[in-house]
Design an enzyme around this catalytic site. Structure first.
Site, mmCIF file in Angstrom:
data_model
loop_
_atom_site.group_PDB
_atom_site.id
_atom_site.type_symbol
_atom_site.label_atom_id
_atom_site.label_comp_id
_atom_site.label_asym_id
_atom_site.label_seq_id
_atom_site.Cartn_x
_atom_site.Cartn_y
_atom_site.Cartn_z
ATOM 1 N N GLY A 88 6.208 9.629 16.180
ATOM 2 C CA GLY A 88 5.764 10.809 15.447
ATOM 3 C C GLY A 88 6.010 10.691 13.955
ATOM 4 N NE ARG A 91 8.310 6.619 5.687
ATOM 5 C CZ ARG A 91 8.025 5.855 4.651
ATOM 6 N NH1 ARG A 91 8.448 6.183 3.461
ATOM 7 N NH2 ARG A 91 7.309 4.759 4.793
ATOM 8 C CE LYS A 111 3.499 7.140 4.304
ATOM 9 N NZ LYS A 111 3.049 5.722 4.391
ATOM 10 C CG ASP A 123 16.009 9.971 3.786
ATOM 11 O OD1 ASP A 123 14.888 9.604 4.209
ATOM 12 O OD2 ASP A 123 16.575 9.431 2.807
ATOM 13 N N GLY A 124 13.640 11.474 6.042
ATOM 14 C CA GLY A 124 12.288 11.983 5.839
ATOM 15 C C GLY A 124 11.746 11.786 4.445
ATOM 16 N NE ARG A 174 -1.244 8.195 5.217
ATOM 17 C CZ ARG A 174 -0.486 7.453 6.031
ATOM 18 N NH1 ARG A 174 -0.249 6.186 5.738
ATOM 19 N NH2 ARG A 174 0.050 7.971 7.107
ATOM 20 C CG ASP A 250 3.659 3.135 15.362
ATOM 21 O OD1 ASP A 250 3.819 2.086 15.997
ATOM 22 O OD2 ASP A 250 4.267 3.396 14.304
ATOM 23 C CG ASN A 251 1.917 1.332 11.683
ATOM 24 O OD1 ASN A 251 2.217 2.521 11.624
ATOM 25 N ND2 ASN A 251 2.784 0.368 11.472
#
Length: 490
Positions: A88, A91, A111, A123-124, A174, A250-251
């Site tokens: 998921g 960040r 992002k 930490d996102g 993005r 996931d990419n």
């Protein structure tokens, strides 16, 4: 005036299991360092307002604009072949969707905007370096004509993030036709939630492949369409020497765009086994492996779609295999056609593939620069090729090949000038070379100096044009400038 985003959100209208609702975490002192004004206009946004302090606060996640429905998307993924059932957006936060001036629905995502339920103790946040890298490379890919996510803005937050050391924090805005991934389907497949898989597939068809809405077998047609787009995309990567670096499922974007520019890089000297990513220790995602990995990722997608194909597992598998079987042919056709264009062939003849492969083999053996060899080959169509010979450690290797190449192009009616123009239209002279990107990042991080960044972005916006004032940007790195590894930055 207030910054207005004409949001029309569809993904956040899906069931709650598809995402987590979460707002960006405010930052202390956002400062806009780059706005992509042309893209802002394309999205129906006012660039002048985005460049105000209010605009910077929105682009940093400090203020949520009206109409936004911020979410972190859920997905799973195979990371270097190992399956993780829950990843998921750890960040990144999707603010919402807008319809651009061409009628295309586009995600606007921040992002580095703070932690989400998917952050896994992270930490996102994002450091400035990776934000600048993604801005530079994604916009360079767009200028090269390769399907890609885009970069709308980069903002420094006024705060530091801790990685190996304290680094300036930043947020990238993005833009993508969507952020749906192979891993999004995997998230529901591992939970055996067939209804969610069907709902997601229907959403993807409506959003990305509307011509399939009335197909006799829409889910079969969807897989076939995604296979074709991925095959063509990866062919285009190879044709410009691009190495994604982390082709996890996931990419891997369902829309057929290049997504997630982490340890990505462009080759200097041609080497099919080239790896830059510091985390790709086994070379899984090396340059020449990318087509194979693309098919592997698509096979994982096909596995998710099997319940939509048929209740008969054996029948569903056979149908999926038939569809996946088209990948190699589609990739090869796109790749070989691209290579023919790169060497100035307007027609296809027996022996062309072997001729081109001989050039690639000579380039690898002689450590010839990938980009400059093809660019100068265009010039060699109209001159004696002396400038090109210098790319080869053993110029005689090129001379032998060049004799066969000149005999082959002599079979076609185009003039040398026509051939040179056609070759220059597909062979860039300017790419985001690793040493240039690193120099830009160091100037920004160490000195708060963004002039090198601005200049590099300007040059890369016209990759196929000779720009005499910026000719040095075409040069390969000197030995002491070589970048041997790139990093994710997470």
């Amino acid at each position: 005036m207030t910054v207005h985003f004409p949001f029309q959100n569809s993904y956040s209208a899906l069931p709650d299991s598809f995402f987590a609702r979460v707002a960006p975490t405010p930052v202390s002192a956002p400062r806009l360092i780059k706005l992509n004004r042309a893209l802002a206009v394309q999205l129906g946004l006012d660039p002048d307002l985005l460049e105000t302090p209010e605009g910077a606060e929105i682009l940093a996640g400090k203020t949520v604009p009206a109409g936004a429905d911020p979410i972190a998307m859920a997905y799973a993924g195979h990371q270097f072949g190992h399956f993780v059932p829950q990843l998921g957006d750890g960040r990144a936060i999707l603010l919402g969707e807008v319809i651009d001036r061409d009628g295309v629905r586009r995600d606007i995502q921040l992002k580095g905007s703070g932690p989400t339920p998917f952050s896994r103790r992270g930490d996102g946040r994002a450091a400035l370096g990776p934000v600048l890298r993604e801005y530079i490379v994604s916009e360079a890919m767009f200028a090269l004509g390769i399907p890609t996510t885009r970069s709308l803005a980069a903002v420094v937050t006024g705060e530091h993030v801790i990685r190996e050391t304290a680094l300036p924090g930043a947020v990238l805005t993005r833009v993508a036709s969507s952020h749906i991934r192979v891993g999004t389907f995997q998230y529901f497949a591992v939970r055996r939630d067939t209804d969610a898989i069907r709902r997601l597939a229907d959403h993807v068809i409506a959003r990305h492949y509307p011509d399939l809405l009335h197909a006799e077998r829409p889910y079969h047609a969807l897989l076939a369409a995604i296979v074709a787009r991925q095959a063509e995309l990866i062919a285009r990567w190879l044709l410009v020497g691009f190495i994604h670096g982390v082709m996890n499922t996931d990419n891997s974007s369902i829309s057929g765009e290049t997504i997630d520019y982490g340890p990505c890089a462009f080759m200097d000297a041609y080497n099919p086994a080239q790896v830059f990513s510091s985390i790709d220790e086994m070379g899984r995602y090396a340059y020449a492996n990318q087509p194979r990995i693309g098919l592997w990722n698509l096979t994982r997608l096909a596995e998710c779609l099997l319940p939509l194909f048929s209740d008969d597992q054996e029948k569903a598998v056979a149908e999926a295999q038939d569809i996946l079987g088209a990948f190699s042919e589609t990739f090869s056709a796109a790749y070989q056609a691209g290579l023919r264009s790169k060497v100035g062939l307007f027609t296809a003849r027996d022996g062309d593939e072997a001729l081109i492969q001989d050039l690639l083999d000579a380039m690898a053996k002689n450590q010839a620069d990938f980009t400059l060899t093809f660019r100068k080959l265009g010039d060699a169509a109209a001159d004696d090729g002396a400038d090109l010979r210098a790319q080869f450690m053993e110029p005689a290797a090129f001379d032998e090949w060049a004799g066969r190449w000149r005999a082959r192009i002599a079979l076609e009616p185009q003039t040398p000038a026509e051939r040179r123009a056609a070759m220059h239209a597909v062979n860039p002279i300017f790419i985001p070379r690793n040493h240039r990107v690193e120099a830009v990042i160091q100037a920004a991080v160490n000195d708060d100096n963004y002039a090198p960044f601005e200049e590099l972005v300007k040059v890369l916006a016209k990759p196929y044009e000779d720009q005499p004032d910026y000719a040095a940007y075409a040069d390969p790195p000197l030995p002491d400038q070589l970048v041997l590894q790139t990093f994710c930055g997470t």
